[in-house]
Enzyme design. Sequence first.
Site, PDB file in Angstrom:
ATOM      1  N   HIS A 132      53.204 -19.025  66.765  1.00 10.57           N
ATOM      2  CA  HIS A 132      54.555 -19.074  67.326  1.00 10.57           C
ATOM      3  C   HIS A 132      55.020 -20.516  67.210  1.00 10.57           C
ATOM      4  CE1 HIS A 132      57.989 -18.843  70.011  1.00 10.57           C
ATOM      5  NE2 HIS A 132      57.472 -19.839  70.716  1.00 10.57           N
ATOM      6  N   CYS A 163      59.896 -15.500  65.194  1.00 11.03           N
ATOM      7  CA  CYS A 163      60.154 -16.840  65.720  1.00 11.03           C
ATOM      8  C   CYS A 163      60.054 -17.912  64.643  1.00 11.03           C
ATOM      9  CB  CYS A 163      59.177 -17.143  66.857  1.00 11.03           C
ATOM     10  SG  CYS A 163      57.438 -16.897  66.405  1.00 11.03           S
TER      11      CYS A 163
END
Length: 487
Positions: A33, A101
Site C-alpha cells: 500500500h 492505491c
Amino acid sequence: MSTVVLHLYDLSNGMARQMSPMLLGKQIDGIWHSGIVVYNKEFYFGGGICFDNIGSTPYGRPIQTFHLGTTTQSEHSFMQFLSSIQSQFNVNTYHVLDNNCNNFTNTCAMFLVNTTIPQYILDLPNEAMNSPMGPMIRPMIESMSNQIRDASAGHELVHTKANKSVASNGVHGSVDDAYRLFKELGISSKPSLISSGKLELISKKLLEFNPNCKEFLIKLVDNDSNVVKDSSESIDFSSLNEIFKLMKNSNASSQLFPVLDLTRILILSQKSALDQESIGSLYHIIDTSLDIYISSKTTEKSTIDKNCVLMIQRICCNLIGNENESLLKSMIEVDSNLMTKIIESIAFVLQNYTMFSLGCIQATINAIHNLTRLRADLMKHSGNFSGHVVHDDEYIRLLYVIYEFLNGFTEKNGKNDSNLVTFREIELLLVSIGWILCENEDAVLISQLNETPFLTSFIKNELKFENPHTIIAYSNALRTIINKQPN
C-alpha cells in the site's frame, strides 16, 4: 515548491516475504500500500481519496520511502487535480488489480513530478495473481485491500469539491460563499461506515458465551474468506435476536458486545428490504441495547460497560449511514422515537467523552456525521425520506451538544485529550454544524445567542494542528454564517 515522497507500507506485516516462496515459487517482499506525501500531508486511495497528517495514516509506519522529486505545482492546483479524478478513484471504482492505491499514487506522481512510482509496486497484484497459486491467494489479497478501504473510513478528502478558497487561505468573505461551501460538501460527501471486523474472533467469542450459536454461525459466516455469506435471502436477524435475548438474560452486559458487533456488520451486509419478522428482530436488538445503555446512565458511571457503548455507537453509525435506506426507514416506522434515543446516546458519549476510548469517540462522531448528512441530503432531494428522519428540534439538541463538546475540548487546549479526539473528528464535527445551519434558521439564531469560542481557537490554530487549512476554512465559514444573516 514542495518535495514529493512515496511512503510504502506492507499490509502483510512481513508474512508475504515468509510465505511467498512456498505459495508462489518466488519471493515477494510485501503486499504493498502506498501514499503520496506532499505539502506536509499524506494522500492515499482507500474508500475514496483520503489524506492525513504525515505519519498519522491508519497503516502505521512506512517500511520504505522514495524521494520522487520536487513539484512546481501549487497546493491549490493539486487540490483541483484531486477533485478532477474523484470519478476515477472512489469507493465504487476500487479494484484490487486495475485501480488500487498504488495506481492512485502513480497518477499523482505523474501530475506532480512527471515520473512514475517503482514499477515492481504496480506489478505486484498481477504478478501474484498470474502465478499457479494465484486463485488461492486472491481472497487474501482482496481481504488486505478491504482493510485499506475500511481503515480509511472517515478520512476522505471531502473538501476537494468545495469552494476553492478551502485549498488556499480558507477565508470566506460572503455568507453565500459560506453556505455554498457546506452545500457542496453535502453533495460530494459519503457516509462514514464501520465495516471492518474479524468475524472469526467475533464468532469465537459468541461460542464461548453461548455454544448453542454454532449452527447459526455456520449458516452465516464463510469460514474460508471470513466474511458474511453472500445470499439473496434476508439475513436471519430472528435467530440473532434469540441469541441476543439469551445473552441479555444472563445479566452479564459484557456478554452482549460480540452480538452487537455482529449486528453492526450484518446491517451493512443486508442489501434488500427485510420481512416484518426480521424488522421486528433487528429493532428489538437496537432498541433494547439503547434502553440498557440509557438506563445505565442513572447509575454509577463506573458500571457502564464501555465495550457495549462502543458497539452501540457503531450500530447507530452503520444504521444511519447505510445505503440501504429502507432499514432505517423500517426502524423509524416501528418506533418514531428511535432517533431521539440515538441522539441521547450520542449526547451522553460527547458529554462524558473522557470516559471512553478513541474508537468509541470516532464511532459517535461518525454517527453524528451520518445523522447531519441526512440534513445535507435534503439539500439535494427536497421531500426525500432522509430529510424527515430527524425533527428540527432534535438537530438543535445535537447542535447544543456539539458546541458544549468543542468548547470544553478547546478550553482544555486539547492537551489531556489528544488521545481521544483527532484532527479528523474535529473536521467532521465542523462540517456537521455547517449542514445543520444551512437549512435551519433557528439553529443560526441559537448559535448567535451561544458562545462559540472554539471557532476563534480553531481559526487561530491554538491547538497547533499540523495542517489546519480545512479546519480554519470551515471555522471561518461557520463564523460567517453565524454572524451574518443570508442575503
